[in-house]
Design an enzyme around this catalytic site. Structure first.
Site, mmCIF file in Angstrom:
data_model
loop_
_atom_site.group_PDB
_atom_site.id
_atom_site.type_symbol
_atom_site.label_atom_id
_atom_site.label_comp_id
_atom_site.label_asym_id
_atom_site.label_seq_id
_atom_site.Cartn_x
_atom_site.Cartn_y
_atom_site.Cartn_z
ATOM 1 C CB CYS A 1 7.365 -0.486 -2.870
ATOM 2 S SG CYS A 1 5.363 -0.159 -2.246
ATOM 3 C CG HIS B 1 6.642 -4.223 -0.268
ATOM 4 N ND1 HIS B 1 7.013 -2.751 -0.308
ATOM 5 C CD2 HIS B 1 7.589 -4.985 -0.598
ATOM 6 C CE1 HIS B 1 8.174 -2.835 -0.748
ATOM 7 N NE2 HIS B 1 8.171 -3.906 -0.603
#
EC number: 3.4.19.12
Length: 482
Positions: free
Chosen positions: A168, A433
């Protein structure tokens, strides 16, 4: 992290009969039937939604940890703990007992086998659906996806990027940069093609592994560090030639820019420096003799400290003092600073290291201003995150007061409008994330790996930004257009 619970929790074999039908990224939670953020338990292969949806994956783990009234524990109960699960979209593995992402595997390599099996299922579903979805794009169904924007008809043309396993950090940067596709159009293909399926950046990822050894593996990485590596390597490759175009041809194209508008890194100017390149003037003054030293440094981004007085304020709505603004961070970067004892300046007049002051001025602003908020700091042996909310403008960021010669700038040449924001979710740089917000044709999109959703300005301004991309406002454009 190295998880000690894999041997007792990873019990399933990669057998297709044990998994639901269809692509893993679209599997539904067995409780609420949501297909957002599906996770598969590596003990029993059941599928549940993640903690940011309805949290049924975590509840599945908690329900399995019911205390036994009998103090004798069977071997089967001891082994089957439902502790470890895998993200069906990113294939990253998480242990609820460790409360962290997992990087190791069992002795038999079962985690990697499950990961490869899910990837094969996803690719098979993608191949099977490719022809059907191409037909859908060609027929009249596409008309239902057209929206009216400013009186004209336009299609939702945003495509997500698949997470290849804790990638990510890469996806968020790429999705932020492609919001600047008009600036990149001479060297990069447009990614706003509106495909109904997520694009898998495997080829790029493997090239990254090849030329950037620091990013090999599936552990989480720093998005800002990746962005700098990416831009630096693009700059170097463009110097040597791109798609058969020689370095001289590239430099000839860039020669249309006036000398004062060029930012050269390693003695060369490319499209990377033409877009992101700015110039800082670094002024150092000796406090003993008053000698002034000036140095010009090129930059592709500015890394800004969050002032210490704001570091306890974590949200916009807290009432314990003023809200930190982007202007506070810029002011801290450019204010006069007295260097401490570890940074003594070598004064050529005094011929020894002396106490001194330092100040930054911006000599040249870039077309795209990239501002990195320094949220990660080393303390002893830990790298902690500064979770302070920093207020930032969507439009009209005025950089004139930070210029060395503001009188030589036009009325709108110092105004910038926001194009993209990278956000880090979580507590540490090695975990958590990354997602991105980006604007296109007047609309804001939220990119969460392969998932792309329309969002609004109110949501964007509440984000705890990690990297901000601002685009120079064009003189012909209205104040409300990016």
């Amino acid at each position: 992290m190295e998880c000690p619970h894999l041997s007792s929790s990873v019990c399933i074999a990669p057998d297709a009969a044990k998994f639901p039908n269809g692509s893993p990224s679209s599997w539904c939670c067995s409780v609420c039937r949501s297909n957002k953020s599906p996770w598969v338990c590596l003990t029993c292969s059941s599928v549940h939604c993640g903690r940011y949806v309805n949290g049924h994956a975590k509840k599945h783990y908690e329900d399995a940890q019911v205390p036994l009234t009998n103090h004798k524990k069977s071997e089967k109960q001891d082994k089957a703990q439902h502790t470890v699960c895998m993200d069906c979209s990113s294939y990253s593995t998480y242990c609820y007992r460790c409360d962290d992402f997992v990087v190791n595997d069992t002795k038999l390599g079962l985690v990697q086998k499950v990961r490869e099996h899910l990837q094969n299922l996803e690719n098979s579903a993608f191949t099977a659906d490719r022809h059907r979805k191409r037909k859908l794009l060609e027929n009249s169904t596409l008309n239902s996806k057209l929206l009216k924007v400013n009186g004209s008809t336009t299609a939702i043309c945003a495509t997500g990027l698949r997470n290849l396993g804790n990638t990510c950090f890469m996806n968020a940067i790429l999705q932020s940069l492609r919001s600047l596709v008009e600036e990149f159009r001479k060297t990069l293909c447009a990614l706003w093609q509106g495909s109904q399926t997520a694009f898998s950046p495997e080829s790029l990822f493997y090239v990254v592994w090849k030329i950037m050894p620091n990013f090999r593996g599936y552990q989480q990485q720093d998005a800002h560090e990746f962005m700098r590596y990416l831009l630096d390597h693009l700059h170097l490759e463009l110097q040597g030639g791109f798609n058969g175009v020689s370095r001289s041809a590239i430099l000839q194209e860039n020669s249309t820019l006036s000398a004062s508008n060029k930012c050269c890194i390693n003695g060369a100017s490319t499209v990377v420096t033409a877009i992101f390149g700015g110039i800082l003037q670094n002024e150092v003054n000796c406090l003993i003799c008053g000698t002034e030293s000036r140095k010009f440094d090129p930059f592709l981004d500015l890394s800004l400290d969050i002032p210490s007085q704001f570091r306890s304020k974590r949200s916009k709505n807290q009432e314990n003092g003023p809200v930190c603004s982007l202007r506070d961070c810029l002011r801290s970067f450019t204010d006069l600073e007295e260097l401490d004892e570890t940074e003594l300046y070598m004064c050529h007049k005094c011929k020894k290291k002396q106490k001194s002051t330092k100040k930054f001025w911006i000599q040249k602003l870039p077309k795209v201003l990239c501002l990195h908020l320094k949220r990660f700091h080393w303390t002893a042996y830990l790298r902690n995150k500064v979770d302070t909310y920093v207020e930032f403008p969507l439009r009209g960021l005025d950089m004139k007061c930070y210029l060395l010669e503001p009188e030589n700038s036009g009325p709108e040449s110092c105004l910038y409008d926001l194009a993209a924001v990278v956000v880090h979710h979580g507590s540490g740089v090695g975990s958590g994330h990354y997602t991105a917000y980006a604007t296109h044709e007047g609309r804001w999109f939220h990119f969460n790996d392969s998932t792309v959703t329309l969002t609004d300005e109110e949501t964007v301004v509440k984000a705890k930004a990690y990297i901000l991309f601002y685009v120079e406002r064009q003189a012909k454009a209205g104040s409300d257009k990016l």
